[in-house]
Enzyme design. Sequence first.
Site, short mmCIF file in Angstrom:
data_model
loop_
_atom_site.label_atom_id
_atom_site.label_comp_id
_atom_site.label_asym_id
_atom_site.label_seq_id
_atom_site.Cartn_x
_atom_site.Cartn_y
_atom_site.Cartn_z
N GLY A 41 -11.49 -6.29 -2.07
CA GLY A 41 -12.61 -5.37 -2.03
C GLY A 41 -12.87 -4.83 -0.63
O GLY A 41 -12.00 -4.89 0.24
N LEU A 43 -13.05 -1.76 0.12
CA LEU A 43 -11.86 -0.90 0.16
C LEU A 43 -11.98 0.23 1.17
O LEU A 43 -13.07 0.71 1.47
CB LEU A 43 -11.60 -0.33 -1.24
CG LEU A 43 -11.40 -1.35 -2.36
CD1 LEU A 43 -11.10 -0.64 -3.67
CD2 LEU A 43 -10.30 -2.34 -2.02
N HIS A 44 -10.83 0.64 1.67
CA HIS A 44 -10.73 1.75 2.62
C HIS A 44 -9.48 2.55 2.31
O HIS A 44 -8.78 2.27 1.32
CB HIS A 44 -10.72 1.21 4.06
CG HIS A 44 -9.72 0.11 4.29
ND1 HIS A 44 -8.35 0.32 4.27
CD2 HIS A 44 -9.89 -1.22 4.51
CE1 HIS A 44 -7.73 -0.82 4.51
NE2 HIS A 44 -8.64 -1.77 4.64
N GLN A 45 -9.19 3.53 3.14
CA GLN A 45 -8.08 4.43 2.85
C GLN A 45 -6.72 3.73 2.91
O GLN A 45 -5.75 4.21 2.34
CB GLN A 45 -8.10 5.63 3.80
CG GLN A 45 -9.24 6.59 3.54
CD GLN A 45 -9.19 7.16 2.12
OE1 GLN A 45 -8.12 7.53 1.60
NE2 GLN A 45 -10.34 7.23 1.47
N HIS A 47 -6.16 0.81 1.51
CA HIS A 47 -5.99 0.36 0.13
C HIS A 47 -5.63 1.54 -0.78
O HIS A 47 -4.76 1.42 -1.66
CB HIS A 47 -7.29 -0.27 -0.40
CG HIS A 47 -7.68 -1.54 0.27
ND1 HIS A 47 -8.75 -1.63 1.13
CD2 HIS A 47 -7.15 -2.78 0.21
CE1 HIS A 47 -8.87 -2.88 1.56
NE2 HIS A 47 -7.91 -3.60 1.01
N GLU A 162 1.76 -3.54 5.30
CA GLU A 162 2.52 -4.22 6.35
C GLU A 162 1.64 -4.69 7.51
O GLU A 162 2.13 -5.34 8.42
CB GLU A 162 3.64 -3.31 6.85
CG GLU A 162 4.73 -3.10 5.80
CD GLU A 162 5.85 -2.20 6.27
OE1 GLU A 162 5.69 -1.55 7.33
OE2 GLU A 162 6.89 -2.14 5.58
N SER A 199 -8.83 -2.02 8.18
CA SER A 199 -9.10 -3.36 7.66
C SER A 199 -10.53 -3.40 7.16
O SER A 199 -11.42 -2.76 7.73
CB SER A 199 -8.90 -4.40 8.76
OG SER A 199 -9.37 -5.67 8.34
#
Length: 295
Positions: A41, A43-45, A47, A162, A199
């Site tokens: 959760g 969430l950001h860009q 994700h 990554e 992050s």
Amino acid sequence: MFVDGTTLKTVMIFESHLLLTDFIKSHLKGSKTIGFVPTMGALHQGHISLMKEAISQCEHLVVSIFVNPTQFDNKKDLNKYPKTLDQDIQLIKKHIHSSKLTIYAPSVKDVYGKNPISKTYHYDGLENVMEGANRPGHFDGVGTILEFLFKVVQPDKAFFGEKDFQQLQIVKKLVQKLHLDLEIIGCPIKREANGLAMSSRNERLSKAGREKASHIYKTLLKAQKYFKNNSITKTQELVKSIFSKETDFHLEYFTIASAETLQPVSRKYKNHNYMGFIVVHLEGVRLIDNIPLPQ
């Protein structure tokens, strides 16, 4: 919160792994390729970029949103982790077509029952360095939740960023050891405009801290350039020297390791691939990043 198997403006959302498994077996498995993006959760860009890559390669996407307690070695860190489920769902809906999407947002009880305890995993030494050495039990927690999710979702492909490079290698090893018919795909780090690796933890930084945190990536770029003509030891000393002058930062570690084995190295060899791994604390927030170090 949500009723299992119903829709929230055409998005299927499940809280029960049993109902989700039934849905996948009845409507997806065997007829559509399933891509899977597990998240915690907030969430950001970054994700969203994983989800877009998944949907470009697969016919249906399953996203899990679950803050996994067993991979936190520090309860304070767990308690501080942002929980933004409603906003997360809205963000996913904005970017992913609902007919190709299913969301799994379980409780701790649905995943672990009454006792959230990790299994023990052996990843052929990948778990004993860097994050594994600094966060005891962390990768046992990662393995426990992913083994559970892989069995529930039964994906054809799963997508990981990554930024957590060590975790990516461990997930590949986990799939190998569990003999799963599953392809693990690593996707490039997504960065903010100033270079800071995206992050969920960035949300805990102040506006000034978030801008200041760009110093991490700038330092990695300097190390990458310096590494080409200097030794491993000197490159590590460069990074330590830079952060020793930055009183707002605490450098937990900067490790140069083999890109294949993740084992720290002390000298260069021809035809070997190296990575620089860094962990820095700023405003009480633990930030990680990495960079390839070509010779």
